[in-house]
Design a protein around this motif. Structure first.
Motif, PDB file in Angstrom:
ATOM      1  N   GLU A 480       0.826  -1.203   0.000  1.00  0.00           N
ATOM      2  CA  GLU A 480       0.000   0.000   0.000  1.00  0.00           C
ATOM      3  C   GLU A 480       0.863   1.257   0.000  1.00  0.00           C
ATOM      4  OE1 GLU A 480      -4.156   1.334   2.225  1.00  0.00           O
ATOM      5  OE2 GLU A 480      -3.163  -0.563   2.723  1.00  0.00           O
ATOM      6  N   MET A 481       1.945   1.256   0.799  1.00  0.00           N
ATOM      7  CA  MET A 481       2.855   2.404   0.771  1.00  0.00           C
ATOM      8  C   MET A 481       3.524   2.532  -0.591  1.00  0.00           C
ATOM      9  SD  MET A 481       4.696   3.006   4.446  1.00  0.00           S
ATOM     10  CE  MET A 481       5.181   1.335   4.831  1.00  0.00           C
ATOM     11  N   TYR A 484       1.305   4.351  -3.011  1.00  0.00           N
ATOM     12  CA  TYR A 484       1.354   5.801  -2.840  1.00  0.00           C
ATOM     13  C   TYR A 484       2.640   6.368  -3.435  1.00  0.00           C
ATOM     14  CZ  TYR A 484      -2.720   5.793   0.253  1.00  0.00           C
ATOM     15  OH  TYR A 484      -3.987   5.677   0.752  1.00  0.00           O
ATOM     16  N   LEU A 784       3.178  10.903   6.968  1.00  0.00           N
ATOM     17  CA  LEU A 784       2.702  10.084   5.849  1.00  0.00           C
ATOM     18  C   LEU A 784       2.127  10.956   4.741  1.00  0.00           C
ATOM     19  CD1 LEU A 784       0.964   7.229   7.868  1.00  0.00           C
ATOM     20  CD2 LEU A 784       2.960   6.954   6.384  1.00  0.00           C
ATOM     21  N   LEU A 790      -0.183  10.977   0.971  1.00  0.00           N
ATOM     22  CA  LEU A 790      -1.384  10.305   1.450  1.00  0.00           C
ATOM     23  C   LEU A 790      -2.475  11.360   1.661  1.00  0.00           C
ATOM     24  CD1 LEU A 790      -1.910   7.301   2.403  1.00  0.00           C
ATOM     25  CD2 LEU A 790      -1.729   8.192   4.714  1.00  0.00           C
ATOM     26  N   GLN A 794      -7.377  10.681   5.155  1.00  0.00           N
ATOM     27  CA  GLN A 794      -7.278   9.226   5.262  1.00  0.00           C
ATOM     28  C   GLN A 794      -6.058   8.788   6.077  1.00  0.00           C
ATOM     29  OE1 GLN A 794      -7.465   7.402   1.342  1.00  0.00           O
ATOM     30  NE2 GLN A 794      -8.931   8.948   0.616  1.00  0.00           N
ATOM     31  N   SER A 795      -5.292   9.749   6.549  1.00  0.00           N
ATOM     32  CA  SER A 795      -4.029   9.419   7.211  1.00  0.00           C
ATOM     33  C   SER A 795      -4.235   8.652   8.503  1.00  0.00           C
ATOM     34  CB  SER A 795      -3.232  10.705   7.499  1.00  0.00           C
ATOM     35  OG  SER A 795      -2.862  11.343   6.313  1.00  0.00           O
ATOM     36  N   PHE A 798      -5.063   4.831   7.881  1.00  0.00           N
ATOM     37  CA  PHE A 798      -3.924   4.073   7.386  1.00  0.00           C
ATOM     38  C   PHE A 798      -2.840   3.964   8.460  1.00  0.00           C
ATOM     39  CE2 PHE A 798      -0.027   3.914   4.519  1.00  0.00           C
ATOM     40  CZ  PHE A 798      -0.141   2.550   4.300  1.00  0.00           C
TER      41      PHE A 798
END
Length: 883
Positions: A480-481, A484, A784, A790, A794-795, A798
């Motif tokens: 997922e990271m 991004y 993030l 990000l 949404q930070s 996550f």
């Protein structure tokens, strides 16, 4: 310090102030400085702008300082922190205009505009140039700033550096640069990652796993090899004949010797332990200072076991359960531990009916759960399980003893132990512990961690599987990271294969030696061999015969570090008594810890410096808030180097602290001689205090000057040193010895702080620490957003998945996005006033440190002799601390 020296230092400070202020004022008037070069894999830029402060003081290390481009071309920004400038500001004590430098990478070659937040938005035009040498130089500077920030956060974590860790690992591979070693801090005093942290899954160890996964390994290191034999640990030297008549509880005869053992004696004590654990959010460290993350392990274990208590069970359970314990093969709660509840029944039928009722409820709650009968150790065992492991409950019975466990291995060993094969009750180290902490104590909790428990964790099978589990759990989060990051770089990559093709992830990412892989399901990713993250098949239930060369090399490195740092882990026992047991009165927890035999364990320089235990202690000194004494036998440097056995003692008197908030921290606002009312002393010879005393030997009990700011006195072989002559006059007449309950080398006392002047300083320091804890999740969320673009809203979701928990503000606030004119929205806690969001500027008047409300005093002692370590602690508290 002499008068001449003081004048000279003042002159140096004045000169520095003039030169430094002029330089900064010149910088403040300058236009933004910009340098940018195109190149591979990305362009790199440096921009220096003024800091626009709308507040008295401003830390450059908060996440409001960043760079944004409207189309996302500016990526991976890093703020340059200049330690020399910070040092000079602290030395000079001045506030001046200043600038900030930010480095970032960028996409494309055309000129573009960026918004530089410092923290107020400033528009800057970037015109990239072609200059390979300039690109290489500036890229090296960006890498240096990134790794320095990562290293700084690793050594002194202000928040989990998850984004920084990902970028360091990724660009180490992509730029072909080694990951720098994390230094030891100033003078090497900062501890590095330890083998114990690696063994028990500390945060630094988990970051290392993440980093290794995104760096990748070569093909040669993936070749499978047979596992080496387990280390040949020395057997504890124990005379077993001493313990033939030791009384042992029945439960211990059914506990595998390689399991940890928490015995409660009865189910009422078990409920008390559960309630205490729940009251402090699953982490007893919260009793001192609340942590910022609430873990989910307890609820997961309860769900897996299919056991959930209710009001009726609290009433009925003690009637058909006579003894209870928690047992387990490992402490790895985060991803699914091998753990079980073992009880001795008063009434087998009633207990079995209650367990089966709870298990049927689990079958109804989880539609994919099934019940089956499996044969283990020649006996039928009931198993309720779901395919992904969210429910995994083995129920085995051996006579009056019933076990519900998450692990097939524990069920098997429970049945074998009941037949006499490797039971804890037969282990000499356990029998020795039971002789010292006997059943007559009626402990509320008795804990035992055998040498077999620690040795099992260090076997290649266990250590390598634990690492594979960590990789399997982190894999979906790293993917997922990486998505991004790919989006930041404008790369069309979503799947793991696409991310590998772009170079964001290494070519061997997600490949494990056992062939396991992640599968996407409706409820989330599932490992093909282990189940859902957080509910993995216990380590002991996994069959492991081969490992890759990389895994074996990492295991050998761990063993070498373990041998150097620890030596071996001794058996450890602990008994906890709570007195009285009525809820209305203040309580005392009596805690005894025994580590024996110590074997080759490395205790550290401090404990190695202790002398022989003595059967006397210093008399209590009226007016002391904290006191400490230790028997030492250590060479004294600078004054001959010979050993000088002596007692070193110290005390803190009650006082009103001159601590104030200054430049973002609670700091002294007075000379060092005014900071505390305290004393140190030695008997019957100066020992270590000879370094302070020098040639100026005290003569008589009256205070005599020792240098510019200290005083000393000596009478009847007691040497006393303090910043205050009146402290010496108060303490010296009270010095003496009295008989102690137990022989020991180290003793301490902490008085009830209620109504004490020093409690104000303790409260202020606690607020500063609680504020740091409160800010940490905010900084992670903001980091993030800045580092990986990000979406800010949404930070939180996550970030909580990254740490496998739920953020809890220790100041009872809620995390929310806050916006201010001209700046980016940033996360912070609603409990923090605006003035304290980014730097501590004041301690709120209404803040009350919860520790001060329940703590009513503590005392304890420590003995290290005859191959064992024994500690005794008495902790007094109000009912507010307990369930």
């Amino acid at each position: 310090m002499s008068r001449t020296t003081g004048i000279l230092l003042d002159s140096i400070r004045f000169t520095f102030a003039v030169v430094f202020s002029c330089a900064l004022l010149t910088q403040a008037q300058a236009a933004p400085e910009v340098e940018a070069y195109v190149g591979q894999p990305l362009g790199v830029a440096r921009v220096t702008v003024d800091v626009f402060r709308g507040e008295p003081s401003l830390p450059l290390n908060d996440e409001r300082f960043t760079v944004v481009e409207k189309d996302g071309r500016a990526i991976y920004p890093i703020v340059k922190v200049e330690p020399a400038r910070q040092f000079l500001r602290g030395l000079l004590g001045i506030e001046t205009p200043r600038t900030v430098t930010l480095y970032f990478l960028f996409r494309g070659e055309a000129p573009f505009d960026v918004s530089v937040y410092s923290p107020v938005e400033q528009g800057v035009r970037i015109k990239p140039q072609r200059n390979p040498q300039g690109h290489l130089r500036l890229l090296s500077e960006w890498w240096k700033q990134l790794t320095e920030r990562w290293s700084r956060l690793q050594k002194d974590p202000e928040f989990p550096p998850i984004a920084e860790n990902f970028l360091v690992g990724t660009f180490s591979r992509r730029l072909n640069r080694p990951v720098p070693e994390i230094g030891g801090g100033l003078f090497g005093l900062q501890e590095k990652d330890s083998a114990l942290q690696e063994l028990f899954g500390g945060e630094a160890a988990l970051l290392s796993v993440d980093r290794d996964m995104v760096i990748g390994t070569d093909d040669e290191s993936q070749r499978l090899q047979d596992l080496p034999p387990a280390p040949n640990w020395p057997s504890p030297r124990i005379d077993e004949t001493q313990f033939d008549e030791v009384e042992i509880e029945g439960l211990a005869s059914h506990v595998p010797e390689e399991c940890f053992y928490l015995r409660f004696g009865n189910f009422t004590n078990y409920f008390w332990f559960r309630d205490l654990n729940e009251k402090w959010d699953g982490d007893l460290k919260n009793m001192l200072l609340r942590r910022g993350i609430s873990r989910l392990q307890s609820s997961r274990i309860e769900q897996q076991l299919s056991l959930k208590e209710n009001v009726l069970s609290r009433i009925l359970a003690p009637q058909f359960i006579s003894d209870a314990a928690l047992i387990g093969l490992d402490p790895y709660m985060r991803q699914g531990a091998a753990i079980g509840i073992l009880v001795q029944a008063r009434n087998n039928q009633l207990l079995s009916q209650d367990y089966m009722r709870q298990r049927r409820e689990s079958l109804q709650k989880f539609s994919d759960a099934t019940e089956s009968t499996v044969t283990i150790a020649g006996q039928d065992v009931s198993l309720i399980a779901t395919p992904d492991g969210r429910v995994r409950s083995y129920y085995a019975q051996s006579g009056d003893f019933h076990l519900v466990a998450t692990s097939r291995k524990i069920a098997e060993r429970f049945l074998e132990a009941g037949q006499g094969a490797g039971a804890l009750a037969s282990l000499p180290s356990f029998r020795k512990a039971r002789q010292e902490l006997d059943l007559k104590r009626e402990d509320t909790i008795f804990a035992f961690f055998s040498e077999k428990f620690f040795q099992n964790l260090c076997t290649p099978e266990y250590w390598i599987e634990v690492r594979r589990r960590q990789q399997a759990a982190q894999q979906p989060l790293l993917v997922e990271m990486a998505r991004y990051a790919a989006e930041c770089e404008g790369l069309p990559a979503m799947t793991t294969d696409e991310l590998i093709a772009t170079g964001i992830l290494p070519k061997d990412f997600g490949i494990r030696a056992d062939g396991s892989h992640l599968e996407e399901t409706k409820s989330g990713p599932v490992d093909s061999l282990r189940g859902a993250p957080g509910y993995f098949t216990p380590v002991g239930d996994m069959e492991l015969k081969q490992a890759s060369g990389a895994e074996l090399a990492a295991y050998r490195k761990f063993l070498a570090n373990f041998a150097e740092e620890v030596g071996e882990m001794p058996p450890i026992a602990a008994g906890v008594q709570r007195l009285p047991r009525t809820p209305e009165e203040d309580h005392t927890l009596m805690i005894d810890v025994l580590a024996a035999p110590l074997g080759t364990v490395k205790l550290g320089k401090l404990l190695d410096s202790l002398g022989d235990p003595i059967e006397e202690r210093m008399k209590p000194i009226a007016g002391d808030v904290v006191s400490f004494e230790a028997v030492l036998d250590v060479p004294v440097p600078l004054i001959g180097g010979e050993n000088q056995p002596h007692i070193l003692f110290a005390g803190l008197r009650d006082f009103r602290s001159p601590l104030v908030v200054r430049r973002g921290a609670v700091a002294p606002n007075a000379a060092r001689s005014e900071l505390v009312r305290a004393y140190v002393g030695a008997w019957p010879r100066p020992g270590l205090l000879g370094i302070l005393q020098g040639p100026d030997t005290a003569k008589g009990p009256e205070p005599q000057a020792l240098g510019d700011q200290m005083w000393q006195a000596q009478a009847e072989n007691f040497l006393l040193i303090s910043f205050k002559p009146d402290v010496i006059q108060e303490v010296e007449p009270q010095l003496g010895f009295e008989p102690a309950e137990r022989p020991a080398q180290v003793r301490f006392r902490v008085d009830d702080l209620t109504g004490k002047q020093v409690s104000e300083a303790v409260n202020a320091l606690a607020y500063a620490r609680a504020r740091e804890t409160s800010v940490a999740p905010s900084r992670l969320m903001n980091s993030l957003a800045n580092s990986l673009h990000l979406p800010r809203d949404q930070s939180q979701e996550f970030a909580e998945r990254l740490v496998d928990g739920r953020f809890v503000c220790p100041l009872d606030g809620e995390y929310e996005l806050n916006e201010s004119e001209g700046s980016l929205p940033v996360w912070s806690s609603s409990a923090l006033p605006v003035a304290n969001r980014f730097m501590l500027t004041e301690v709120p008047e209404g803040f009350k440190f919860s520790f001060l409300e329940w703590f009513r005093g503590m005392q304890g002692d420590l003995r290290v002799s005859d191959g064992e370590l024994a500690a005794h602690v008495e902790l007094k508290m109000t009912p507010a601390a307990l369930p």
